[in-house]
Scaffold this motif. Structure first.
Motif, PDB file in Angstrom:
ATOM      1  N   ASP A  49       0.765  -1.134   0.131  1.00  0.00           N
ATOM      2  CA  ASP A  49       0.036  -0.005   0.050  1.00  0.00           C
ATOM      3  C   ASP A  49       0.921   1.190   0.139  1.00  0.00           C
ATOM      4  O   ASP A  49       0.252   2.299   0.164  1.00  0.00           O
ATOM      5  N   GLY A  50       2.294   1.111  -0.004  1.00  0.00           N
ATOM      6  CA  GLY A  50       3.170   2.322  -0.269  1.00  0.00           C
ATOM      7  C   GLY A  50       3.530   2.700  -1.316  1.00  0.00           C
ATOM      8  O   GLY A  50       4.581   3.209  -1.485  1.00  0.00           O
ATOM      9  N   GLY A  51       2.899   2.693  -2.339  1.00  0.00           N
ATOM     10  CA  GLY A  51       3.233   3.235  -3.532  1.00  0.00           C
ATOM     11  C   GLY A  51       3.933   2.234  -4.490  1.00  0.00           C
ATOM     12  O   GLY A  51       4.438   2.686  -5.606  1.00  0.00           O
ATOM     13  N   TRP A  52       4.340   1.213  -4.015  1.00  0.00           N
ATOM     14  CA  TRP A  52       5.164   0.303  -4.907  1.00  0.00           C
ATOM     15  C   TRP A  52       4.713  -1.150  -4.428  1.00  0.00           C
ATOM     16  O   TRP A  52       4.884  -1.500  -3.324  1.00  0.00           O
ATOM     17  N   GLY A  53       4.222  -2.206  -5.579  1.00  0.00           N
ATOM     18  CA  GLY A  53       4.189  -3.436  -4.768  1.00  0.00           C
ATOM     19  C   GLY A  53       4.863  -4.763  -5.406  1.00  0.00           C
ATOM     20  O   GLY A  53       5.888  -4.505  -5.979  1.00  0.00           O
ATOM     21  N   GLY A  54       4.403  -5.894  -5.280  1.00  0.00           N
ATOM     22  CA  GLY A  54       5.167  -6.954  -5.732  1.00  0.00           C
ATOM     23  C   GLY A  54       5.776  -7.719  -4.648  1.00  0.00           C
ATOM     24  O   GLY A  54       5.705  -7.438  -3.313  1.00  0.00           O
ATOM     25  N   ASN A  55       6.759  -8.645  -4.929  1.00  0.00           N
ATOM     26  CA  ASN A  55       7.321  -9.651  -3.960  1.00  0.00           C
ATOM     27  C   ASN A  55       8.140  -9.032  -2.872  1.00  0.00           C
ATOM     28  O   ASN A  55       8.113  -9.832  -1.770  1.00  0.00           O
ATOM     29  N   LYS A  56       8.775  -7.821  -3.339  1.00  0.00           N
ATOM     30  CA  LYS A  56       9.643  -7.384  -2.306  1.00  0.00           C
ATOM     31  C   LYS A  56       8.809  -7.096  -0.764  1.00  0.00           C
ATOM     32  O   LYS A  56       9.562  -7.181   0.129  1.00  0.00           O
ATOM     33  N   VAL A  57       7.834  -6.745  -0.965  1.00  0.00           N
ATOM     34  CA  VAL A  57       7.027  -6.064  -0.014  1.00  0.00           C
ATOM     35  C   VAL A  57       6.634  -7.133   1.046  1.00  0.00           C
ATOM     36  O   VAL A  57       6.645  -7.146   2.209  1.00  0.00           O
ATOM     37  N   ARG A  58       6.369  -8.576   0.465  1.00  0.00           N
ATOM     38  CA  ARG A  58       6.199  -9.479   1.297  1.00  0.00           C
ATOM     39  C   ARG A  58       7.582  -9.793   2.328  1.00  0.00           C
ATOM     40  O   ARG A  58       7.280 -10.474   3.310  1.00  0.00           O
TER      41      ARG A  58
END
Ligand SMILES: *Cc1c(COP(=O)(O)O)cnc(C)c1O
Length: 326
Positions: A49-58
């Motif tokens: 939810d912080g302006g960039w998504g995908g696997n690194k957020v996990r």
């Protein structure tokens, strides 16, 4: 949803997770992508939810609490000029009041990388252009000193966030997939295909499926020759993550991992397009799947080639879109 914490309540106190994205991420079939093989998609692009998504957020969901627990103010990490990992670290770290320093090594610069560099420059991270892996290693002592506050050194994160702790992000995701299978939203896939850049995604999924009792085989499609990502290295990463879970209080029998790693679709270099990856991008567009050239296009190329030669039988095969929005 805190799947790991539900699976082993002992971990609730010992292994904090900060919620940075909203799961479960959606699953849907991709009809018509391959002739005789049923293919499904789990779309991680909206995670975050912080302006960039995908696997690194996990991965950051498990890493950021540890950085704060250790009282560090700054994270030092590494990546290519177009690093999704570096951008996610900078943006989500900033939200948590943490600074980020990035040492960046060269990679082929195309429009995709140029756009990413602009985002990195606007992310608040301090960027160091170290060009090569050797020069990054040589600069490490200076980088650590430069980004220490008082006597506190920066928290050092490996490229891609694939430490044993960061890898738990995809152990958690394997449990999320298990719940989706259980709920009938997704058939049990015989195979799961993911790109491998630092390996946490592939090895975390393999460990997570074993722990969750999901019988499926993970194929990690290697996209870089800068890190060791063979089966042995990945089994070691998974076993270090399993050891971490045990150290923090989880009890489980030794997991039997079912996965393979392949470098056959990497092409000449990290970030360099191949005929197969370009075809994969073209073939995915009509089913509403926008692939990135560095990671997901090569993983999809592997999936389509393997499906085309009957290696997955009738499927189902699950493809994980690890990429963020652009
Ligand atoms: C980093 C990245 C990967 C690779 O994941 P690892 O866990 O580092 O192997 C795959 N896809 C995208 C879009 C990425 O940014």
């Amino acid at each position: 949803m805190p799947y790991l914490h539900e699976w082993s309540p002992a971990l609730r106190q010992t292994l904090p997770q900060v919620e940075l994205g909203t799961g479960p991420t959606p699953v849907r079939p991709l009809p018509g992508l391959a002739d005789d093989t049923e293919i499904w998609l789990k779309d991680e692009s909206g995670f975050g939810d912080g302006g960039w998504g995908g696997n690194k957020v996990r991965k950051l969901e498990w890493l950021l609490p540890d950085v704060k627990k250790k009282g560090r103010k700054t994270m030092l990490t590494f990546g290519g000029l177009g690093t999704n990992w570096g951008l996610a670290t900078a943006l989500y770290g900033r939200d948590e009041g943490l600074g980020t320093a990035l040492a960046l090594v060269d990679q082929p610069v195309d429009r995709h990388v140029e756009a990413q560099l602009k985002r990195l420059e606007g992310s608040g991270a301090t960027l160091h252009y170290t060009h090569t892996k050797a020069r990054t290693i040589a600069a490490a002592p200076w980088l650590i000193l430069r980004h220490s506050s008082g006597f506190r050194p920066p928290y050092i994160l490996p490229a891609g966030g694939s430490s044993p702790l960061g890898t738990l992000g995809y152990v958690e995701t394997a449990f999320e997939i298990a719940a989706q299978i259980e709920a009938g939203e997704l058939p049990l896939p015989g195979h799961v295909v993911v790109p491998a850049g630092s390996g946490g995604t592939a090895s975390g999924l393999a460990l997570g499926f074993a722990l969750a009792g999901v019988q499926t085989r993970v194929t990690g499609v290697i996209v870089t020759d800068q890190l060791r990502l063979d089966r042995r290295a990945m089994a070691r990463l998974a076993s270090r993550s399993a050891a971490l879970l045990r150290e923090r209080g989880a009890r489980f029998p030794d997991p039997a991992l079912d996965f393979e790693m392949t470098a056959d679709w990497m092409g000449p270099a990290y970030g360099a397009a191949t005929a197969e990856s370009e075809l994969a991008i073209e073939r995915s567009r009509p089913v509403g799947l926008e692939l990135d050239p560095v990671y997901t296009a090569k993983a999809m190329a592997a999936l389509l080639d393997k499906a085309g030669t009957g290696q997955f039988g009738n499927g189902p095969v699950l493809f994980i879109n690890t990429n963020g929005p652009r």
